[in-house]
Write a protein that holds these residues in place. Structure first.
Motif, PDB file in Angstrom:
ATOM      1  N   ARG A  76      -7.797  48.642 -17.118  1.00 45.07           N
ATOM      2  CA  ARG A  76      -7.455  48.491 -15.703  1.00 45.07           C
ATOM      3  C   ARG A  76      -8.162  49.575 -14.909  1.00 45.07           C
ATOM      4  O   ARG A  76      -8.399  50.676 -15.402  1.00 45.07           O
ATOM      5  CB  ARG A  76      -5.948  48.618 -15.479  1.00 45.07           C
ATOM      6  N   ARG A  77      -8.428  49.255 -13.673  1.00 43.05           N
ATOM      7  CA  ARG A  77      -9.018  50.229 -12.766  1.00 43.05           C
ATOM      8  C   ARG A  77      -7.914  51.140 -12.228  1.00 43.05           C
ATOM      9  O   ARG A  77      -6.725  50.807 -12.269  1.00 43.05           O
ATOM     10  CB  ARG A  77      -9.732  49.522 -11.624  1.00 43.05           C
ATOM     11  N   TYR A  78      -8.347  52.279 -11.713  1.00 41.59           N
ATOM     12  CA  TYR A  78      -7.418  53.285 -11.191  1.00 41.59           C
ATOM     13  C   TYR A  78      -6.475  52.665 -10.150  1.00 41.59           C
ATOM     14  O   TYR A  78      -5.254  52.841 -10.227  1.00 41.59           O
ATOM     15  CB  TYR A  78      -8.228  54.437 -10.591  1.00 41.59           C
ATOM     16  N   GLU A  90      -5.659  49.579  -9.646  1.00 38.83           N
ATOM     17  CA  GLU A  90      -4.768  48.599 -10.274  1.00 38.83           C
ATOM     18  C   GLU A  90      -3.563  49.295 -10.897  1.00 38.83           C
ATOM     19  O   GLU A  90      -2.433  48.824 -10.788  1.00 38.83           O
ATOM     20  CB  GLU A  90      -5.487  47.823 -11.372  1.00 38.83           C
ATOM     21  N   ARG A 141     -11.664  56.680 -20.591  1.00 40.72           N
ATOM     22  CA  ARG A 141     -12.119  56.472 -19.216  1.00 40.72           C
ATOM     23  C   ARG A 141     -13.585  56.064 -19.268  1.00 40.72           C
ATOM     24  O   ARG A 141     -14.406  56.746 -19.871  1.00 40.72           O
ATOM     25  CB  ARG A 141     -11.965  57.788 -18.450  1.00 40.72           C
ATOM     26  N   VAL A 173     -16.867  54.993 -16.914  1.00 39.36           N
ATOM     27  CA  VAL A 173     -17.455  54.983 -15.576  1.00 39.36           C
ATOM     28  C   VAL A 173     -18.658  54.048 -15.592  1.00 39.36           C
ATOM     29  O   VAL A 173     -19.561  54.197 -16.413  1.00 39.36           O
ATOM     30  CB  VAL A 173     -17.889  56.402 -15.148  1.00 39.36           C
ATOM     31  N   THR A 174     -18.639  53.081 -14.691  1.00 36.66           N
ATOM     32  CA  THR A 174     -19.759  52.154 -14.558  1.00 36.66           C
ATOM     33  C   THR A 174     -20.474  52.468 -13.257  1.00 36.66           C
ATOM     34  O   THR A 174     -19.872  52.375 -12.179  1.00 36.66           O
ATOM     35  CB  THR A 174     -19.258  50.694 -14.531  1.00 36.66           C
ATOM     36  N   ARG A 225     -17.378  52.306 -10.461  1.00 37.95           N
ATOM     37  CA  ARG A 225     -16.226  51.634 -11.084  1.00 37.95           C
ATOM     38  C   ARG A 225     -15.727  52.503 -12.241  1.00 37.95           C
ATOM     39  O   ARG A 225     -16.503  52.889 -13.113  1.00 37.95           O
ATOM     40  CB  ARG A 225     -16.642  50.261 -11.596  1.00 37.95           C
ATOM     41  N   VAL A 226     -14.441  52.779 -12.230  1.00 42.17           N
ATOM     42  CA  VAL A 226     -13.821  53.555 -13.301  1.00 42.17           C
ATOM     43  C   VAL A 226     -12.705  52.720 -13.903  1.00 42.17           C
ATOM     44  O   VAL A 226     -11.812  52.268 -13.194  1.00 42.17           O
ATOM     45  CB  VAL A 226     -13.273  54.901 -12.784  1.00 42.17           C
ATOM     46  N   ASP A 227     -12.800  52.501 -15.209  1.00 36.29           N
ATOM     47  CA  ASP A 227     -11.789  51.732 -15.935  1.00 36.29           C
ATOM     48  C   ASP A 227     -11.099  52.634 -16.950  1.00 36.29           C
ATOM     49  O   ASP A 227     -11.723  53.532 -17.517  1.00 36.29           O
ATOM     50  CB  ASP A 227     -12.426  50.558 -16.679  1.00 36.29           C
ATOM     51  N   TYR A 228      -9.829  52.354 -17.178  1.00 34.43           N
ATOM     52  CA  TYR A 228      -9.043  53.069 -18.182  1.00 34.43           C
ATOM     53  C   TYR A 228      -8.556  52.059 -19.203  1.00 34.43           C
ATOM     54  O   TYR A 228      -8.139  50.955 -18.845  1.00 34.43           O
ATOM     55  CB  TYR A 228      -7.857  53.780 -17.530  1.00 34.43           C
TER      56      TYR A 228
END
Length: 135
Positions: free
Chosen positions: A50-52, A54, A82, A84-85, A91-94
């Motif tokens: 999920r993104r931050y 979200e 974490r 980072v795209t 875009r940062v996804d966890y």
């Protein structure tokens, strides 16, 4: 220094991680895991990355500061990754790591227990508070 037996080494290892001792690293981990935001965020990540933003929407009431601090702590402990795209905006996804996934049944059980027993707990609190008022 003398040679220690396997049993002595096991006993020393067992004593080294005793969460009842204040200085034990396992105690520090238990402190982190007992945080309500940790339990909720790990459960929020159970279905995938999920993104931050979200996560902030999913976990009602968490401030940006607490969300950031909690995610950093979970990343440091190896429970969350974490990613980072590079894009505009970035875009940062966890996502849960394999270690985080291994913890998921425990935190999910705690959340499910709380959801399933809240009415009993509320009743117990009301009875306790009513009794405290009698004094």
């Amino acid at each position: 220094m003398g040679t220690r037996t396997a049993a002595e080494r096991r006993e020393e290892s067992r004593r080294a991680y005793d969460a009842y001792l204040a200085e034990c690293p396992a105690r520090q981990l238990l402190d982190r895991l007992s945080d309500k935001w940790v339990t909720l965020l790990l459960n929020a990540l159970a279905d995938g990355p999920r993104r931050y933003a979200e996560l902030g929407r999913r976990v009602a009431g968490v401030s940006q500061k607490m969300l950031t601090q909690t995610l950093r702590g979970l990343e440091r402990d190896g429970l969350v990754a974490r990613t980072v795209t590079p894009s505009v905006p970035v875009r940062v996804d966890y996502a849960l790591t394999p270690l985080g996934v291994s913890l998921l049944p425990v935190v999910r059980a705690v959340k499910d227990w709380a959801d399933g027993h809240i009415e009993e707990v509320v009743s117990a609190r009301e009875a306790y508070d009513a009794g405290a008022d009698a004094f």
